[in-house]
Design an enzyme around this catalytic site. Structure first.
Site, short mmCIF file in Angstrom:
data_model
loop_
_atom_site.label_atom_id
_atom_site.label_comp_id
_atom_site.label_asym_id
_atom_site.label_seq_id
_atom_site.Cartn_x
_atom_site.Cartn_y
_atom_site.Cartn_z
N GLU A 763 0.97 -1.33 -0.20
CA GLU A 763 -0.02 -0.02 0.04
C GLU A 763 0.72 1.16 -0.06
O GLU A 763 1.77 1.32 0.97
CB GLU A 763 -0.98 0.16 1.20
CG GLU A 763 -1.90 1.21 1.25
CD GLU A 763 -2.32 1.50 2.53
OE1 GLU A 763 -2.55 2.52 3.06
OE2 GLU A 763 -2.90 0.79 3.17
N CYS A 797 -1.94 8.57 4.52
CA CYS A 797 -1.98 8.25 2.90
C CYS A 797 -3.18 8.86 2.51
O CYS A 797 -3.10 8.98 1.14
CB CYS A 797 -1.58 6.96 2.86
SG CYS A 797 -2.51 5.52 3.72
#
Length: 1007
Positions: A763, A797
């Site tokens: 990720e 993020c």
């Protein structure tokens, strides 16, 4: 209840009904447009939803084209169900002609709805409001004036809210001398008990930063603006009532009321009231506590008792957050509570002046007859009704009781629409007294029934549904359905008090050595790195031993040695360890949160919810492993059996980030462990104290030695070695795109002795955008963008780094956004008043400053908040004029810099949102059904959020992860995440023996 009293209440109610028979509130008068539409809404739930949503968005539809488009979107197609002819014709004409007919119909609809709104607002301007207040008094009613607008997003707006009260009070002061008091009193008071001037105020609007987590700061922030308003009211000889809003402000409101009432300046002035809401389960206790406080202090005061106006909101929020539902779930329960609390107040009428706010004739009759039974003087209580809402009730009350006050909102139409929607929802609900009595024609005996009997009757028909409790560790004999861990609820005083204590406990251990954990043993190394508090880098929280290549080899060897036995455990046995770990983390949730507050600078709520997400991963993946662990029969042909099943790959390297130091670490580690792999875990060097918490959790949970190995270390020393090691089969990584791509490149190379093609689960970053459409609710959009961009200093993020605003609403949005950002407090995360803290280290600080210089080159910097202090404080930046080709529109900053982009249209906004290599999260604030549907199809990111912020995905509800350069692999917290950590196998058995085939009921013998 006393039967005689109950009979008197019913008789009183019947007399009321007789006095108003044949009359109806204007909203139910079918002779007018409003009445026709309301009648239709009450018969058609789908239309009601669409109508109220349309009313809410109407003030933003400033052009005929926009208005016509929304009429068509809301009232054609299946969403609205069947609609009345007047709206159907307008919707059809808007699509059919798009010309004069559409404009005329749109104008008529706007005029009718705005007229409906004005019916409930005493005036949009001060002069108009005062004129109508004078008229109200001529008609024999007292008033309380309420300035519309409770959502302030900045301190400038809070100042404006305060000043709005000062302005209207000045205007009233000029008129009040001409108002004769009601009743025969000569003291200038209405009915000999109440000042002629009365105002109601919503406290949260007086301080834009009010929130339960910062209880003390919120109380004082509100009081700072409330004092001058109350001071003016006192000087006028008036009265003030502090309104009660959502539950999250309840205790703040009670505390500020007590402080204001007891301040030396105001102690001798009794005309201060507070609203209590009968639908809250705690209100009886709150009323009793307030009365006890007033007696102890010798301070008389007033209570306005209402049923409550946020029932749907409180119920939905509680269920979303995993909290106990705070309101009574059946209407008769709220009615019972109102009668009990009313009696308590009347029993203390020597201290408390009672203001009964209700349109329910049973409720009103109960107060009158209870007061008579208790011998309460008439000048110790009054009745209140909403202006424009229940005309027959208020007229009947005036005839019988003579002491009626109208709650009179005034102000701009925009916040007025929100008020209107809430009132209409309340009064057209299936159980609304006004609807039942004036629209549905319910029998008087039913409407006047003792609510206790009503409740018993309802329970006999349909037993109450049990309120689902938050999930707890379940027995593996029968796993309960997964439920997310409740989010932080700082209305709970014990939680607010626990945080400073837990932070102090972390500090008490500051400076200790944290060894590696390999094969079930602590391993110290000479190479150590301090982990520090980013708000004060001189504060060393721990000395962290660093792994070199030798320690990595030892950890991999320990993991490999433990693999076979762990792989061969049943899925339920492995899941049991995760559930035990979840229980430990739940027990220690505040302590684990406190470590994050100090080590990475997370605010209390952000840290608490990070630990909650870690618990969710443990609980969710435990259940998923059991689900996947059952071999699956493939095919149905007779004579053979085919079973698909999964088994762990081997040693997994888990490389974790610092921004979600526990949640993501636990998520990746738990997924690997529960599927039968063993783990070498490398935490971020910036969050090794938090990472070390996994050692304690898994050790106490009974995880066998070697299954989990804690190996903090310098990436430059041991990172590549861990990734490239031939015994590592899987690499789970969360971090930057650059590091993620490097890991994939390194993992692709096969080394001698390597038996696996390495699986990389990565990720990576995001350049996330929120689109603000021209019809967006700016109250929600501003708060959502600010939280998404600057929560935890923009170091998520999923954080919003671009906000793309459609041209026609751009100026309004920019003004409010910059004011909101200027209102945020910045400082150490351990102080709950601070909305933003330091970034995690000096390199992050330098990076943000670098991009600030770029912002000055590429656009116009609107906000630049330079925080002071010795910590790693980076500037909070808002920069406008950014276009897709700019670096600030393309590159991930991972800090508190927000780029603002002005799009010509919604289509262009989506194109710009998709113009980066990333595809992680995104958001849209719009009230256009067509645009929301377009976003669903074309705004292609991993997690798209409509009309909410773009951060805070919940395990099992919003599985998280992106595509393109935002990551590879499946979504964390979703049903297929574990599949990345396993190898699927199929075993086929031929069951034919010399022509004999056993019969299996699942076999397909014939088509």
């Amino acid at each position: 209840m006393n039967p005689a009293l109950d009979d008197a209440i019913r008789q009183r109610g019947k007399a009321f009904f007789a006095s108003i028979r044949g009359e109806s509130p204007s909203i139910f008068n079918k002779g007018f447009w409003t009445g026709k539409v309301m009648d239709w809404a009450m018969q058609n739930e789908a239309f009601k939803v669409q109508l109220f949503r349309f009313v809410d968005v109407l003030p933003y539809l400033t052009t005929s084209g926009n208005l016509s488009r929304h009429i068509e979107e809301y009232f054609t197609g299946g969403e609205a169900g069947d609609i009345p002819a007047v709206l159907k014709w307008g919707a059809e004409k808007s699509g059919m002609f798009g010309g004069v007919a559409a404009k005329l119909m749109g104008k008529a609809i706007r005029s009718n709805i705005e007229g409906m709104a004005r019916q409930f607002i005493v005036g949009e301007q001060t002069k108009e409001a005062v004129k109508n207040l004078s008229k109200i008094r001529k008609d024999g009613f007292a008033f309380t004036v309420d300035l519309l607008g409770e959502a302030t997003v900045s301190e400038i707006e809070s100042d404006a809210y305060r000043d709005g009260y000062l302005e209207v009070l000045d205007a009233i002061a000029a008129e009040q001398a001409s108002w004769k008091p009601f009743g025969a009193a000569t003291d200038g008071l209405d009915w000999g008990s109440a000042p002629k001037v009365n105002a109601s105020i919503k406290p949260s609007a007086l301080f834009s930063q009010a929130r339960p987590m910062d209880f003390e700061g919120s109380v004082e922030g509100i009081l700072a603006r409330l004092r001058p308003v109350y001071r003016k009211i006192v000087a006028m000889g008036g009265a003030l009532c502090i309104d009660m809003e959502q539950l999250k402000y309840k205790d703040i409101t009670i505390e500020l009321f007590k402080r204001l009432r007891s301040e030396p300046e105001f102690r001798d002035y009794p005309y201060l009231s507070i609203v209590l809401q009968a639908y809250l389960r705690d209100t009886e206790h709150d009323a009793a506590a307030l009365i006890a406080w007033g007696r102890a202090e010798g301070l008389p005061f007033g209570i306005r008792l209402v049923k409550g106006a946020y029932w749907d909101y409180e119920t939905v929020i509680a269920k979303q957050m995993g909290w106990p539902v705070p309101v009574w779930t059946r209407k008769p329960e709220s009615d019972i509570a109102h009668e009990k609390i009313a009696r308590l107040i009347l029993e203390n009428s020597d201290l408390v002046y009672f203001q009964c706010a209700s349109h329910n004739l049973r409720t009103i009759s109960n107060v009158m007859e209870t007061a008579a039974q208790l011998g309460v003087p008439e000048n110790r209580y009054e009745f209140q009704a909403l202006y424009g809402m229940a005309e027959p009730v208020r007229k009947g009350l005036l005839k019988v009781a003579g002491r009626v006050r109208l709650y009179c909102p005034y102000g701009e139409l925009l916040p007025g629409m929100a008020y209107l929607v809430r009132r209409l929802l309340e009064n057209t609900a299936n159980e609304s007294f006004l609807r039942l009595s004036f629209a549905d024609g319910e029998a008087e005996d039913i409407l006047l029934e003792n609510p206790q009997k009503t409740l018993e009757r309802e329970l006999a028909k349909a037993p109450a549904k049990a309120t689902a409790a938050p999930a707890s560790p379940a027995s593996l004999d029968g796993l309960t359905a997964f439920r997310d861990e409740p989010l932080a609820d700082f209305t709970v005083e014990a939680l607010r008090k626990a945080f400073p204590e837990a932070i102090a406990a972390v500090r008490a251990k500051a400076g200790r050595e944290l060894p590696l954990w390999i094969g079930g043993k602590a391993v110290a190394t000479a190479d150590r790195i301090p982990t520090v508090n980013p708000a004060d880098p001189t504060e060393v929280l721990a000395q962290v031993c660093q792994a070199g290549t030798a320690e990595v080899d030892a950890a991999i060897a320990a993991a490999e040695a433990a693999f076979a036995a762990w792989r061969d455990k049943t899925p339920r046995e492995r899941a049991e360890v995760l559930l035990k770990a979840a229980a430990i983390a739940r027990r220690d949730i505040v302590a684990l949160s406190a470590a994050q507050v100090l080590e990475v600078g997370k605010q209390w709520d952000q840290a608490y919810n990070d630990v909650g997400e870690a618990i969710d991963f443990l609980e969710y993946y435990a259940r998923e492993a059991v689900r996947l662990g059952t071999p699956r029969r493939m095919g149905r042909e007779p004579g053979e059996k085919n079973h698909l099943f999964y088994e762990g790959k081997g040693v997994a390297a888990v490389i974790a980030p610092w921004n979600f130091p526990l949640a993501i670490s636990v998520g990746m580690t738990a997924a690997a462990i529960v599927t039968g792999n063993t783990v070498v875990y490398k935490p971020s060097g910036l969050a090794s104290l938090v990472g070390h918490g996994l050692v304690d959790i898994f050790k106490e949970a009974g995880l066998p030695d070697g299954v989990f190995n804690f190996c903090p270390g310098r990436g430059s020393v041991m990172g590549d070695h861990l990734v490239a090691h031939p015994k590592v089969s899987t690499i789970a990584f969360t971090g930057s795109m650059e590091t993620g791509l490097r890991i994939q490149e390194k993992a692709a190379k096969v080394h001698p002795g390597q038996a696996y093609c390495k699986k990389v689960i990565a990720e990576m970053g995001g350049k996330n955008a929120i689109i603000v459409d021209d019809d967006a609710d700016l109250d929600e959009a501003i708060l959502g963008v600010v939280y998404s961009a600057f929560g935890f200093q923009g170091q998520k993020c999923s954080a919003c780094s671009r906000v793309i605003v459609v041209d026609s609403i751009y100026d309004k949005f920019i003004t409010r956004l910059t004011e909101a950002c200027a209102s945020l407090k910045i400082g150490p995360a351990e102080d709950p008043e601070n909305a933003m803290g330091p970034v995690v280290d000096a390199s992050q600080q330098a990076k943000v400053r670098q991009y600030l210089a770029i912002a000055h080159q590429e656009g116009k910097v609107l906000v630049e908040r330079q925080a002071s202090g010795q910590g790693y404080y980076a500037p909070l930046v808002v920069v406008a004029g950014i276009r897709p080709e700019h670096r600030l529109a393309q590159e991930e900053v991972f800090g508190p810099i927000l780029a603002v982009m002005k799009a010509e249209s919604f289509d262009q906004a989506i194109a710009w949102a998709m113009s980066t290599p990333f595809a992680l999260t995104g958001g849209v604030y719009s009230r256009s059904p067509r645009h929301l549907e377009k976003a669903r199809k074309e705004f292609r990111v991993g997690n798209l959020y409509l009309n909410r912020n773009c951060v805070g995905a919940m395990v099992g509800r919003q599985p998280f992860g992106g595509s393109r350069m935002s990551g590879v692999g499946s979504k964390a917290g979703g049903p297929d995440y574990l599949l990345q950590f396993v190898d699927p196998r199929v075993v086929t058995e031929n069951t034919i023996r010399r022509g004999f085939t056993p019969i299996d009921e699942d076999d397909e013998w014939f088509d």
